[in-house]
Design a protein around this motif. Structure first.
Motif, PDB file in Angstrom:
ATOM      1  N   ARG A 290       1.145  -0.872  -0.099  1.00 30.69           N
ATOM      2  CA  ARG A 290       0.112   0.144   0.153  1.00 30.69           C
ATOM      3  C   ARG A 290       0.770   1.122  -0.214  1.00 30.69           C
ATOM      4  O   ARG A 290       0.295   1.832  -1.021  1.00 30.69           O
ATOM      5  N   ALA A 291       1.685   0.887   0.788  1.00 28.52           N
ATOM      6  CA  ALA A 291       2.526   2.825   0.607  1.00 28.52           C
ATOM      7  C   ALA A 291       3.196   2.714  -0.777  1.00 28.52           C
ATOM      8  O   ALA A 291       3.985   3.648  -0.777  1.00 28.52           O
ATOM      9  N   MET A 292       4.624   1.055  -1.692  1.00 27.09           N
ATOM     10  CA  MET A 292       4.490   1.272  -2.421  1.00 27.09           C
ATOM     11  C   MET A 292       3.788   2.192  -3.638  1.00 27.09           C
ATOM     12  O   MET A 292       3.857   3.026  -4.171  1.00 27.09           O
ATOM     13  N   ASP A 293       2.813   1.634  -4.100  1.00 31.75           N
ATOM     14  CA  ASP A 293       1.104   2.060  -4.662  1.00 31.75           C
ATOM     15  C   ASP A 293       1.135   3.495  -4.368  1.00 31.75           C
ATOM     16  O   ASP A 293       0.787   4.381  -4.947  1.00 31.75           O
ATOM     17  N   CYS A 305      11.422   6.670  -7.785  1.00 35.82           N
ATOM     18  CA  CYS A 305      10.905   5.760  -6.312  1.00 35.82           C
ATOM     19  C   CYS A 305      12.293   5.398  -5.934  1.00 35.82           C
ATOM     20  O   CYS A 305      12.731   4.601  -6.339  1.00 35.82           O
ATOM     21  N   ILE A 306      12.371   5.156  -4.725  1.00 32.50           N
ATOM     22  CA  ILE A 306      13.969   4.543  -4.165  1.00 32.50           C
ATOM     23  C   ILE A 306      12.925   3.584  -3.135  1.00 32.50           C
ATOM     24  O   ILE A 306      12.197   4.019  -2.493  1.00 32.50           O
ATOM     25  N   LEU A 307      13.025   2.462  -3.018  1.00 25.51           N
ATOM     26  CA  LEU A 307      13.155   1.412  -2.085  1.00 25.51           C
ATOM     27  C   LEU A 307      13.901   1.490  -1.218  1.00 25.51           C
ATOM     28  O   LEU A 307      15.213   1.040  -1.947  1.00 25.51           O
ATOM     29  N   ALA A 312       9.157  -9.789   2.483  1.00 24.74           N
ATOM     30  CA  ALA A 312       9.881 -11.191   2.265  1.00 24.74           C
ATOM     31  C   ALA A 312       9.040 -11.299   0.869  1.00 24.74           C
ATOM     32  O   ALA A 312      10.005 -11.845   0.144  1.00 24.74           O
ATOM     33  N   ASN A 313       7.787 -10.771   0.436  1.00 20.91           N
ATOM     34  CA  ASN A 313       7.288 -11.684  -0.433  1.00 20.91           C
ATOM     35  C   ASN A 313       7.195 -10.136  -2.288  1.00 20.91           C
ATOM     36  O   ASN A 313       6.723 -10.436  -2.982  1.00 20.91           O
ATOM     37  N   GLY A 314       8.809  -9.402  -1.141  1.00 24.90           N
ATOM     38  CA  GLY A 314       9.088  -8.676  -2.860  1.00 24.90           C
ATOM     39  C   GLY A 314       7.441  -7.574  -3.111  1.00 24.90           C
ATOM     40  O   GLY A 314       6.593  -7.663  -2.069  1.00 24.90           O
ATOM     41  N   PHE A 315       7.533  -6.680  -4.012  1.00 23.90           N
ATOM     42  CA  PHE A 315       6.629  -5.238  -4.122  1.00 23.90           C
ATOM     43  C   PHE A 315       6.154  -5.836  -5.294  1.00 23.90           C
ATOM     44  O   PHE A 315       6.662  -6.570  -6.485  1.00 23.90           O
ATOM     45  N   ARG A 330      14.683   2.219  -7.625  1.00 29.84           N
ATOM     46  CA  ARG A 330      15.640   2.333  -7.215  1.00 29.84           C
ATOM     47  C   ARG A 330      15.810   2.086  -6.234  1.00 29.84           C
ATOM     48  O   ARG A 330      15.548   2.177  -5.570  1.00 29.84           O
ATOM     49  N   GLY A 331      17.271   0.566  -6.163  1.00 27.73           N
ATOM     50  CA  GLY A 331      17.086   0.109  -4.254  1.00 27.73           C
ATOM     51  C   GLY A 331      17.971   0.857  -4.093  1.00 27.73           C
ATOM     52  O   GLY A 331      18.901   1.479  -4.194  1.00 27.73           O
ATOM     53  N   SER A 332      17.778   1.697  -2.972  1.00 28.55           N
ATOM     54  CA  SER A 332      19.003   2.061  -1.589  1.00 28.55           C
ATOM     55  C   SER A 332      19.028   1.581  -0.708  1.00 28.55           C
ATOM     56  O   SER A 332      18.521   1.063   0.561  1.00 28.55           O
ATOM     57  N   LEU A 333      20.537   0.673   0.125  1.00 29.67           N
ATOM     58  CA  LEU A 333      21.220   0.175   0.731  1.00 29.67           C
ATOM     59  C   LEU A 333      21.333   0.790   1.816  1.00 29.67           C
ATOM     60  O   LEU A 333      21.027   1.634   3.012  1.00 29.67           O
TER      61      LEU A 333
END
Length: 387
Positions: A290-293, A305-307, A312-315, A330-333
């Protein structure tokens, strides 16, 4: 501190198994590894609790921890108390340092460690045979023992000095939460005056992100769905607006629709074209579809969009958004040691403060119970507390 004055034992909180309570115990002081000139022994001053500590304890990060009992915490602060005989450290006994989880004993040879920054302003790469992304390196509190103990061995290349204006508790809070959200904001690639959204704005990362982003000159919209985090972020936003004249707005996603927020931004920016309305970037912190959407719906065309979270089940990613609206994801660690140092100096200069609640080491289980209530801010073990 003279090494001869160090105790032989220390107190530590150990996790005996998955989904178990921490257990306070006494352990021998850790010792230096042979032929490792980068190591330092620090007396831990404060150790901050992170969401990763929770999911690790629940068994959601296989293959970590590699064994039990395990000592958690990958964001702590301390004072250097001992160095090996042939130390190559730039730090000296008595220096206060902040310690992130990465990277402990990087290999120095892989493609990550071999990368060199292309200029002095490149804060994404450390160089010199060191990288926080080295796959062979240890990660305090995850693959190696962490900060929930009185003393710890750390790698001098992974730490940063703490200015006098940053307390041990504040310093510990910045080592993962601060660095992670600072790096995520940097990865948005925005310029002053552009707009960023922070999904989960009242949590440990989010409430720091509101401050970092606003003080970088960005317009900020924070979004949350729980009363206490909304209260925390609301107070921060009000202070940033009233005292510093910064552009920060908090949205309760339970009652506000994303499209309504976009239309309001369009009016404020005097834009008529729907594709040009909305945020330039959004950072998704919760492990929530929900937050992603909601966050992606706030983006204008060509937004980013930066993740940061990794459920566990991904987006589920909307191909329509990616293709027709040119939304990039894009991901950011975390960030490099260069970025860590920059972040700490920025926090000191601009008075970025974590909202903290402190506990003594022996009450770590009480801290965990409080964390599960989801009230926002940062919960920290303060070694100076007895009760």
């Amino acid at each position: 501190m003279d090494s001869s004055m160090l105790p032989n034992e220390m107190k530590a909180q150990i996790l005996p198994s998955f989904n178990a309570l921490y257990r306070l115990t006494t352990l021998p002081l850790p010792s230096f590894t042979a032929d490792s000139p980068h190591e330092m022994l620090v007396r831990v001053l404060a150790a901050s609790y992170c969401h990763t500590d929770l999911v690790l304890a629940q068994g959601q990060m296989p293959p970590f921890p590699p064994s039990f009992p395990h000592i958690g915490c990958h964001e702590f602060s301390g004072v250097v108390v001992s160095l090996p005989e042939h130390s190559s450290s730039q730090y000296r006994i008595g220096d206060r340092v902040g310690v992130p989880g990465r990277s402990f004993h990087p290999c120095g040879k892989c493609f990550e460690c071999s990368r060199e920054p292309d200029n002095d302003k490149n804060i994404y790469v450390d160089g010199g045979g060191y990288s926080v992304y080295c796959a062979s390196a240890g990660n305090h509190g995850i693959s190696t023992p962490g900060g929930f103990r009185e003393f710890a061995i750390v790698d001098s290349r992974q730490v940063t000095s703490l200015p006098d204006s940053i307390s041990a508790v504040q310093g510990a809070s910045l080592m993962c939460a601060g660095l992670t959200i600072y790096a995520a904001i940097k990865n948005c690639g925005l310029e002053r005056g552009q707009k960023v959204g922070i999904m989960g704005c009242g949590g440990g990362l989010g409430h720091l992100g509101l401050q970092f982003a606003a003080k970088m000159g960005l317009g900020v919209i924070g979004v949350d769905i729980a009363d206490e985090p909304l209260h925390v972020s609301g107070e921060i936003a009000e202070a940033l607006r009233q005292k510093e004249g910064l552009s920060v707005r908090i949205v309760d996603a339970r009652i506000s629709q994303a499209e309504d927020i976009v239309q309001e931004m369009g009016k404020e920016d005097q834009r008529q074209d729907r594709g040009n309305m909305g945020l330039d970037a959004v950072i998704v912190l919760p492990e929530s579809q929900r937050a992603m959407d909601y966050g992606v719906s706030l983006l204008r065309a060509h937004g980013r969009c930066i993740l940061v979270s990794f459920p566990a089940n991904g987006f589920h990613i909307s191909a329509r958004d990616v293709v027709f609206r040119d939304i990039s994801i894009r991901g950011s660690l975390v960030g490099s040691n260069r970025m860590l140092r920059e972040m700490v100096m920025f926090a000191a200069e601009h008075n970025v403060q974590a909202r903290t609640k402190s506990y003594p080491l022996k009450k770590l289980n009480d801290l965990v119970l409080e964390y599960k209530k989801g009230k926002g801010g940062k919960l920290v073990i303060d070694m100076s507390l007895d009760d």
